[in-house]
Design an enzyme around this catalytic site. Structure first.
Site, PDB file in Angstrom:
ATOM      1  N   LYS A  68       0.844  -1.204   0.000  1.00 61.33           N
ATOM      2  CA  LYS A  68       0.000   0.000   0.000  1.00 61.33           C
ATOM      3  C   LYS A  68       0.871   1.243   0.000  1.00 61.33           C
ATOM      4  O   LYS A  68       0.639   2.191  -0.737  1.00 61.33           O
ATOM      5  CB  LYS A  68      -0.941  -0.007   1.222  1.00 61.33           C
ATOM      6  CG  LYS A  68      -2.102  -0.979   1.060  1.00 61.33           C
ATOM      7  CD  LYS A  68      -2.874  -1.208   2.360  1.00 61.33           C
ATOM      8  CE  LYS A  68      -3.932  -2.282   2.138  1.00 61.33           C
ATOM      9  NZ  LYS A  68      -4.615  -2.716   3.365  1.00 61.33           N
ATOM     10  N   GLN A 112      -4.669  -1.374   9.535  1.00 64.14           N
ATOM     11  CA  GLN A 112      -4.687  -2.719   8.965  1.00 64.14           C
ATOM     12  C   GLN A 112      -5.319  -3.712   9.940  1.00 64.14           C
ATOM     13  O   GLN A 112      -4.977  -3.754  11.124  1.00 64.14           O
ATOM     14  CB  GLN A 112      -3.237  -3.136   8.626  1.00 64.14           C
ATOM     15  CG  GLN A 112      -3.113  -4.440   7.878  1.00 64.14           C
ATOM     16  CD  GLN A 112      -3.649  -4.393   6.456  1.00 64.14           C
ATOM     17  OE1 GLN A 112      -3.742  -3.331   5.842  1.00 64.14           O
ATOM     18  NE2 GLN A 112      -4.018  -5.543   5.926  1.00 64.14           N
ATOM     19  N   ASP A 135     -11.001   3.183   4.018  1.00 64.97           N
ATOM     20  CA  ASP A 135     -11.478   1.798   3.962  1.00 64.97           C
ATOM     21  C   ASP A 135     -12.997   1.755   3.781  1.00 64.97           C
ATOM     22  O   ASP A 135     -13.548   0.721   3.401  1.00 64.97           O
ATOM     23  CB  ASP A 135     -11.148   1.086   5.289  1.00 64.97           C
ATOM     24  CG  ASP A 135      -9.927   0.186   5.198  1.00 64.97           C
ATOM     25  OD1 ASP A 135      -9.660  -0.339   4.104  1.00 64.97           O
ATOM     26  OD2 ASP A 135      -9.263   0.010   6.235  1.00 64.97           O
TER      27      ASP A 135
HETATM   28  N1  GUN Z   1      -6.957  -6.498   6.134  1.00 65.71           N
HETATM   29  C1  GUN Z   1      -7.211  -7.217   5.019  1.00 65.71           C
HETATM   30  N2  GUN Z   1      -7.845  -6.461   4.095  1.00 65.71           N
HETATM   31  C2  GUN Z   1      -7.981  -5.226   4.640  1.00 65.71           C
HETATM   32  C3  GUN Z   1      -8.537  -4.016   4.167  1.00 65.71           C
HETATM   33  O1  GUN Z   1      -9.051  -3.910   3.045  1.00 65.71           O
HETATM   34  N3  GUN Z   1      -8.476  -2.968   5.022  1.00 65.71           N
HETATM   35  C4  GUN Z   1      -7.925  -3.060   6.259  1.00 65.71           C
HETATM   36  N4  GUN Z   1      -7.930  -1.988   7.018  1.00 65.71           N
HETATM   37  N5  GUN Z   1      -7.400  -4.192   6.730  1.00 65.71           N
HETATM   38  C5  GUN Z   1      -7.428  -5.256   5.918  1.00 65.71           C
END
Ligand code: GUN
Length: 307
Positions: A68, A112, A135
């Site tokens: 990311k 995350q 998100d």
């Molecule tokens: N963990 C796995 N996928 C995601 C996501 O799309 N967002 C977040 N914040 N954590 C994750």
């Protein structure tokens, strides 16, 4: 006999028109976002910033966070990485989020998941400013999506919708089924399809005769987290199948391999289109995160999203 027929099918050639290439689509989308970020900087002096918070050392999460951050910078935006010990107290994480909420150079905040056990994920998601909730997990954004307001939309379903519109054009009136009812994928996916005037069924572990429900659909989105659960004869001829699943299973060679929630080869034989795993929905998720960060920055500054 049926299994033998399936095994005898030729491997899909690269460039098979039935395969929906999310990797290529995401690359084009990232390019478009980078161009818009360039315009935003040139026109308004705004450089969107994304803060990503990782608590603990979960290896898969560490890889996601690294990717990311790399993609954010490659798109011409700012990345702020915050890595906290696995033993971090909830209060400490909440105080970091309060600082990020107040920081004008941070336009998007992503914590995350999953989080260590001592931290309540809902309390954390609730603490993020909805305007910075890239998100789309905050209840305010979930509510706006449900009621047709200006939401930040969860990245994975947003990516799925883009792939569907690119493949099918107008979705209005189409029969769609979403298999899975999670807050992160299934529910927002169903709402997005409803927003496109599809006739939407949400199926789940208690659905009776799931195979028959699936067979009625022109669009099938699988988001259950069960390896290859959707079999070939569950899918109507010509249907478009979006596979959100990423499941690690033992391979014949003793190594693990990734499979989706859909039995890919069985479905490929007669589907109108299908996303592969890997290379389908996965790459779209990060691209949509970048898009949400750009969108959030524009809204916070009260400027239109560059065309
Ligand atoms: N963990 C796995 N996928 C995601 C996501 O799309 N967002 C977040 N914040 N954590 C994750």
């Amino acid at each position: 006999m049926k299994d033998a027929m399936i095994a005898a099918q030729p491997r899909p050639a690269a460039g098979d028109p039935r395969i929906i290439d999310g990797k290529a689509f995401a690359a084009r989308l990232r390019q478009a976002i980078a161009a818009k970020a360039g315009l935003l900087k040139a026109g308004h002096g705004i450089v969107p910033g994304l803060a990503v918070v990782l608590v603990g050392e979960d290896p898969a999460s560490a890889v996601y966070v690294r990717n990311k951050a790399r993609e954010t910078v490659a798109t011409g935006m700012r990345s702020f990485e915050h890595r906290l010990e696995a033993t971090t107290a909830q209060a400490e994480l909440l105080s970091l989020i309060a600082r990020l909420n107040a920081d004008a150079s941070v336009n998007g905040i992503l914590v995350q998941l999953p989080l260590p056990r001592q931290i309540d994920p809902q309390a954390v998601l609730d603490a993020i400013d909805p305007a910075k909730d890239v998100d789309g997990f905050h209840v305010v954004n979930a509510g706006r999506l449900a009621t047709g307001g200006q939401a930040l939309v969860p990245c994975t379903p947003l990516g799925c919708l883009m792939l569907l519109k690119d493949r099918l054009g107008e979705l209005s009136g189409r029969r769609a089924i979403v298999v899975g009812r999670s807050n992160i994928v299934g529910k927002p996916m169903a709402l997005l399809l409803l927003g496109e005037s599809c006739t939407v069924t949400i199926a789940h572990s208690r659905t009776r005769d799931l195979a028959a429900e699936c067979r009625r659909a022109e669009i099938l989105v699988a988001a259950v987290g069960k390896p290859e659960m959707i079999r070939g004869d569950w899918v109507a001829p010509g249907a478009t199948v979006i596979d959100v699943g990423i499941n690690r299973v033992p391979g014949a060679d003793g190594k693990t391999r990734l499979v989706g929630d859909v039995a890919f080869k069985e479905v490929l034989s007669h589907a109108g289109g299908i996303t592969p795993v890997p290379g389908g929905v996965g790459p779209m998720t990060i691209a949509c995160l970048l898009q949400n960060t750009l969108t959030a920055a524009c809204r916070q500054h009260g400027v239109p999203l560059p065309e």
